[in-house]
Design a protein around this motif. Structure first.
Motif, mmCIF file in Angstrom:
data_model
loop_
_atom_site.group_PDB
_atom_site.id
_atom_site.type_symbol
_atom_site.label_atom_id
_atom_site.label_comp_id
_atom_site.label_asym_id
_atom_site.label_seq_id
_atom_site.Cartn_x
_atom_site.Cartn_y
_atom_site.Cartn_z
ATOM 1 N N ASN A 119 0.808 -1.203 0.000
ATOM 2 C CA ASN A 119 0.000 0.000 0.000
ATOM 3 C C ASN A 119 0.845 1.257 0.000
ATOM 4 O OD1 ASN A 119 -2.392 -1.297 -0.104
ATOM 5 N ND2 ASN A 119 -2.750 -1.274 2.092
ATOM 6 N N GLY A 120 0.502 2.172 -0.917
ATOM 7 C CA GLY A 120 1.188 3.445 -1.004
ATOM 8 C C GLY A 120 2.429 3.396 -1.859
ATOM 9 N N SER A 121 2.751 2.254 -2.448
ATOM 10 C CA SER A 121 3.949 2.184 -3.273
ATOM 11 C C SER A 121 3.940 0.916 -4.100
ATOM 12 C CB SER A 121 5.205 2.213 -2.404
ATOM 13 O OG SER A 121 6.364 2.071 -3.202
ATOM 14 N N GLY A 126 9.427 1.038 -0.455
ATOM 15 C CA GLY A 126 8.518 2.023 0.092
ATOM 16 C C GLY A 126 8.953 3.454 -0.106
ATOM 17 N N ASN A 127 10.023 3.701 -0.888
ATOM 18 C CA ASN A 127 10.483 5.060 -1.114
ATOM 19 C C ASN A 127 10.074 5.556 -2.491
ATOM 20 O OD1 ASN A 127 11.820 5.235 1.369
ATOM 21 N ND2 ASN A 127 13.618 4.162 0.549
ATOM 22 N N VAL A 128 9.960 6.872 -2.619
ATOM 23 C CA VAL A 128 9.676 7.452 -3.927
ATOM 24 C C VAL A 128 10.900 7.262 -4.802
ATOM 25 C CG1 VAL A 128 9.138 9.562 -5.152
ATOM 26 C CG2 VAL A 128 8.071 9.118 -2.956
ATOM 27 N N ALA A 160 -3.529 10.041 -0.152
ATOM 28 C CA ALA A 160 -3.553 11.486 -0.381
ATOM 29 C C ALA A 160 -2.172 12.046 -0.679
ATOM 30 C CB ALA A 160 -4.167 12.196 0.825
ATOM 31 N N ALA A 161 -1.164 11.567 0.015
ATOM 32 C CA ALA A 161 0.206 12.032 -0.207
ATOM 33 C C ALA A 161 1.166 10.905 0.121
ATOM 34 C CB ALA A 161 0.513 13.259 0.648
ATOM 35 N N ASN A 162 2.310 10.905 -0.572
ATOM 36 C CA ASN A 162 3.259 9.805 -0.417
ATOM 37 C C ASN A 162 4.671 10.365 -0.232
ATOM 38 O OD1 ASN A 162 4.057 7.125 -0.264
ATOM 39 N ND2 ASN A 162 4.314 6.906 -2.467
ATOM 40 N N ASP A 163 4.812 11.258 0.734
ATOM 41 C CA ASP A 163 6.109 11.890 1.010
ATOM 42 C C ASP A 163 6.919 11.003 1.955
ATOM 43 O OD1 ASP A 163 8.258 13.459 1.561
ATOM 44 O OD2 ASP A 163 7.132 15.150 2.384
ATOM 45 N N PRO A 164 8.011 10.391 1.479
ATOM 46 C CA PRO A 164 8.774 9.460 2.327
ATOM 47 C C PRO A 164 9.531 10.157 3.452
ATOM 48 C CG PRO A 164 9.930 9.829 0.273
ATOM 49 C CD PRO A 164 8.597 10.528 0.137
ATOM 50 N N ALA A 560 2.377 22.551 3.415
ATOM 51 C CA ALA A 560 1.995 21.717 2.268
ATOM 52 C C ALA A 560 2.717 20.378 2.291
ATOM 53 C CB ALA A 560 2.301 22.442 0.963
ATOM 54 N N ARG A 561 1.989 19.308 2.020
ATOM 55 C CA ARG A 561 2.594 17.991 1.849
ATOM 56 C C ARG A 561 3.251 17.930 0.472
ATOM 57 N NH1 ARG A 561 2.041 14.534 6.471
ATOM 58 N NH2 ARG A 561 0.954 15.951 7.872
ATOM 59 N N LEU A 562 4.384 17.261 0.418
ATOM 60 C CA LEU A 562 5.045 17.028 -0.857
ATOM 61 C C LEU A 562 4.565 15.701 -1.439
ATOM 62 C CD1 LEU A 562 8.679 18.173 0.032
ATOM 63 C CD2 LEU A 562 6.760 19.530 -0.858
ATOM 64 N N TYR A 563 4.768 15.543 -2.737
ATOM 65 C CA TYR A 563 4.285 14.368 -3.459
ATOM 66 C C TYR A 563 2.793 14.152 -3.180
ATOM 67 C CZ TYR A 563 9.268 13.612 -4.057
ATOM 68 O OH TYR A 563 10.591 13.781 -4.372
ATOM 69 N N GLN A 564 2.050 15.253 -3.268
ATOM 70 C CA GLN A 564 0.597 15.207 -3.075
ATOM 71 C C GLN A 564 -0.036 14.556 -4.301
ATOM 72 O OE1 GLN A 564 -0.844 16.313 -0.294
ATOM 73 N NE2 GLN A 564 -3.010 16.149 -0.815
ATOM 74 N N THR A 565 -0.805 13.515 -4.076
ATOM 75 C CA THR A 565 -1.282 12.690 -5.183
ATOM 76 C C THR A 565 -2.183 13.454 -6.144
ATOM 77 O OG1 THR A 565 -1.129 10.728 -3.772
ATOM 78 C CG2 THR A 565 -2.441 10.540 -5.777
ATOM 79 N N TRP A 566 -3.092 14.290 -5.632
ATOM 80 C CA TRP A 566 -3.981 14.934 -6.590
ATOM 81 C C TRP A 566 -3.314 16.103 -7.314
ATOM 82 C CZ3 TRP A 566 -8.853 17.394 -3.840
ATOM 83 C CH2 TRP A 566 -8.464 18.353 -2.928
ATOM 84 N N SER A 567 -2.181 16.594 -6.823
ATOM 85 C CA SER A 567 -1.381 17.535 -7.610
ATOM 86 C C SER A 567 -0.768 16.802 -8.800
ATOM 87 C CB SER A 567 -0.277 18.156 -6.748
ATOM 88 O OG SER A 567 -0.808 18.942 -5.708
ATOM 89 N N ILE A 568 -0.287 15.595 -8.543
ATOM 90 C CA ILE A 568 0.292 14.755 -9.588
ATOM 91 C C ILE A 568 -0.775 14.358 -10.605
ATOM 92 C CG2 ILE A 568 1.394 12.529 -10.035
ATOM 93 C CD1 ILE A 568 2.529 12.793 -7.093
#
Length: 621
Positions: A119-121, A126-128, A160-164, A560-568
């Motif tokens: 989940n999430g990756s 598990g890292n971006v 929602a976001a996947n900032d490691p 702000a969260r980084l690697y925000q999914t809906w921005s992507i």
């Protein structure tokens, strides 16, 4: 209901190697059923059952089907399966679900290298992942796929976001209904349909739960704001674990606000799925039809309000904090209208739906008239309000809502261009919110809530005020920001919604996809192309932030969260639609001639003629 419509088979990584069912699963493809095992826990469990029913509240209890032993490590779900056993299980499942016959050597090699989903990756650590020399679009696709959440091996949404590097998860590791919409549309436009279908059907099952806060339960039909896949010990056997879906209907949210927009977005995505795939079997299912009706019944219920607009509390949509939008905010009305139009297309004609469809059509006409007539603002309308007479007691009053001319803010006089206009943010007795709210205006274009002339005028306004609404990064969520004493009173001195930050005038890249759909619909894609160019200059370098701060959106948002999914996903949808503008038709609604005729009749009708006893016609769900 056909069996093919009611089963989902478990793909890779859904079995525990300690379970002796592995070989029998591979040979007989056990069917999963999903059932509410406890109303207090409000969670879906992955179970093994010979019979499967998705009709709301009519699900049989079956024997628990064990998923991989998992443990929470940091922010990721990490499998604890023995490596040697895990390899054997993977090979057995791949050989059965993905037979080698007929596969190219390139595809087989790709499948052999793909790890089990976490989940999430989609990466094993598990890292971006680093994208090296990849294009921004390729990087975005990698990041979007790394945000995918799996339930019993099936893709079910995106977090929602996947900032490691983030140390505070909060609820950004959950699947939000509204946040998944651009992700779902991106997958649809890419031809990857399963994740959207799974999302639609699983969230439907969460709709029927009993929601309670302080001994009070809201109406049936409410969709959750979000849900999370949790790994919990199996009842009666602590050595085994199982996956459950745990929804949040707002009882855990900041401010405890129910998500009014979730059900509306769900209907919009359901219609887009059918339009894009050509597969209407999902929307024709009995349980899906029931889900649509439950949402409509909740929205169309009679109340004390005199207006056809939906009355909601503050923070019940994308702007989910106190920002003075309680009452009849434009964003909710635009989504409400769009959901009604989409539902009318999808509802199957039957005796029990006649009254519901009649109520739906009546509300569409009234809502269309109300928004176009009373929410519209341009230079001519401002001058009209400036000359309003107040305290009018008459059925034919010009100033129907008793708006005082002194409410016109000083910033608006010079801000409104000679050409163009927009729909105001809110309208209530003696109150007009003159702020420009982006999502409400853009979706009014997409759904044809705004007339063709008004839609072009909104885009004219955007172009005329590009420096204020877009500047260095699209798109301001609202304009202008609340400042000074107004900010303190309306937001309650919210430290997150300080002027020109977050929901108070912050710039949100995810709004790029709504701008693109609206621009393409009106035959003006150059507006979206210009915005995409701005985004591509810095969003990848800035690590795909959730929002930007300052008047010109110069800074990454302070929280702000980084690697925000809906921005992507918003960027990807914009790129896909600009490459194939015809695909925008999956999302837009054209103006209905019947509604237009009814709208004209309402303008010319005498309001006194409509007064009289109302005949009650309850509709059945």
């Amino acid at each position: 209901m056909a069996a093919s419509e009611t089963v989902l088979r478990v793909p890779l990584g859904s079995l525990s190697p300690s379970c002796n069912l592995a070989s029998s699963f591979v040979n007989s493809a056990h069917i999963l059923s999903f059932k509410p095992v406890s109303r207090t826990k409000r969670s879906l469990r992955c179970t093994n059952s010979d019979e499967f029913s998705r009709v709301s509240k009519t699900v049989a209890r079956g024997k628990s089907f064990h998923t991989p032993n998992c443990a929470l490590k940091g922010k990721k779900l990490v499998s604890t399966i023995c490596k040697c056993q895990k390899h054997d299980v993977e090979e057995n499942i791949r050989s059965t679900l993905l037979p080698s016959e007929g596969l190219s050597s390139e595809l087989k090699s790709d499948l052999d290298e793909k790890p089990l989903p976490v989940n999430g990756s989609l990466s094993s650590n598990g890292n971006v992942q680093s994208v090296g020399s990849k294009s921004i679009e390729d990087e975005a696709w990698d990041l979007l796929r790394q945000s995918v959440v799996f339930y019993c091996g099936s893709p079910i949404g995106t977090i929602a976001a996947n900032d490691p590097n983030s140390t505070s998860v909060l609820n950004y590791d959950q699947v939000f209904i509204r946040d998944f919409i651009p992700s779902g549309i991106a997958f649809l436009l890419k031809g990857e349909y399963d994740i959207v279908r799974n999302f639609i059907l699983y969230t439907l099952q969460l709709q029927s739960w009993e929601k309670t806060m302080d001994c009070h339960s809201p109406g049936q039909g409410l969709m959750p704001a979000s849900f999370k896949v949790k790994v919990v010990p199996l009842d009666g056997d602590d050595s085994m674990t199982e996956e459950v879906l745990d929804p949040d209907f707002g009882e855990a949210a900041i401010g405890r606000v129910a998500p009014v927009d979730s059900g509306l977005w769900w209907i919009i995505l359901l219609r887009a799925y059918g339009k894009c795939t050509g597969d209407l079997s999902v929307q024709e299912r009995v349980d899906v039809q029931t889900g649509i009706k439950m949402i409509l019944k909740l929205c169309l219920a009679d109340g004390f309000d005199m207006f056809p607009t939906l009355l909601v509390t503050d923070g019940s949509c994308m702007i989910d904090r106190r920002m003075g939008i309680h009452g009849h905010p434009l964003e909710i009305q635009a989504l409400f209208y769009s959901a009604l139009v989409c539902a009318r297309e999808m509802l199957t004609p039957e005796d029990g739906s006649a009254d519901l469809i009649r109520a739906l059509n009546n509300r569409l006409v009234a809502l269309n008239f109300h928004i176009r007539e009373y929410y519209w603002l341009d230079l001519k309308k401002i001058n009209e309000i400036y000359r309003y007479q107040t305290e009018e007691y008459s059925y034919d009053a010009v100033n129907k809502f008793n708006i005082y001319p002194d409410q016109i803010p000083s910033w608006l006089v010079d801000f409104m261009p000679n050409r163009g206009g927009y729909l105001i943010g809110n309208l209530q007795p003696a109150h007009m919110d003159f702020r420009f709210f982006s999502l409400g205006n853009l979706w009014s274009i997409v759904s044809s809530l705004a007339s063709n002339e008004q839609s072009h005028a909104i885009l004219d306004f955007v172009e005329a005020k590009w420096a204020e609404l877009v500047a260095d990064m699209p798109f301001k969520i609202c304009y202008p920001a609340l400042e000074g004493e107004e900010w303190r009173i309306i937001t309650g001195s919210d430290p997150k919604n300080t002027p020109w930050s977050y929901h108070n005038g912050g710039a949100w890249p995810t709004l790029l996809w709504q701008l693109t759909v609206a621009s393409i619909k009106m035959g003006r894609p150059e507006i979206a192309e210009k915005a995409v160019e701005l985004v591509e200059r810095r969003i990848s370098i800035d690590k795909w932030p959730e929002y930007y701060d300052t008047k010109r959106a110069r800074f990454i948002g302070k929280q702000a969260r980084l690697y925000q999914t809906w921005s992507i996903a918003g960027y990807l949808v914009a790129k896909l639609l600009l490459a194939n503008p015809a695909a925008a038709k999956f999302l837009t609604s054209e103006e209905d001639s019947d509604l237009t005729n009814a709208f004209s009749c309402m303008i010319s009708a005498n309001p006194r003629r409509t007064r009289g006893r109302k005949k009650s016609q309850p509709f059945i769900v």
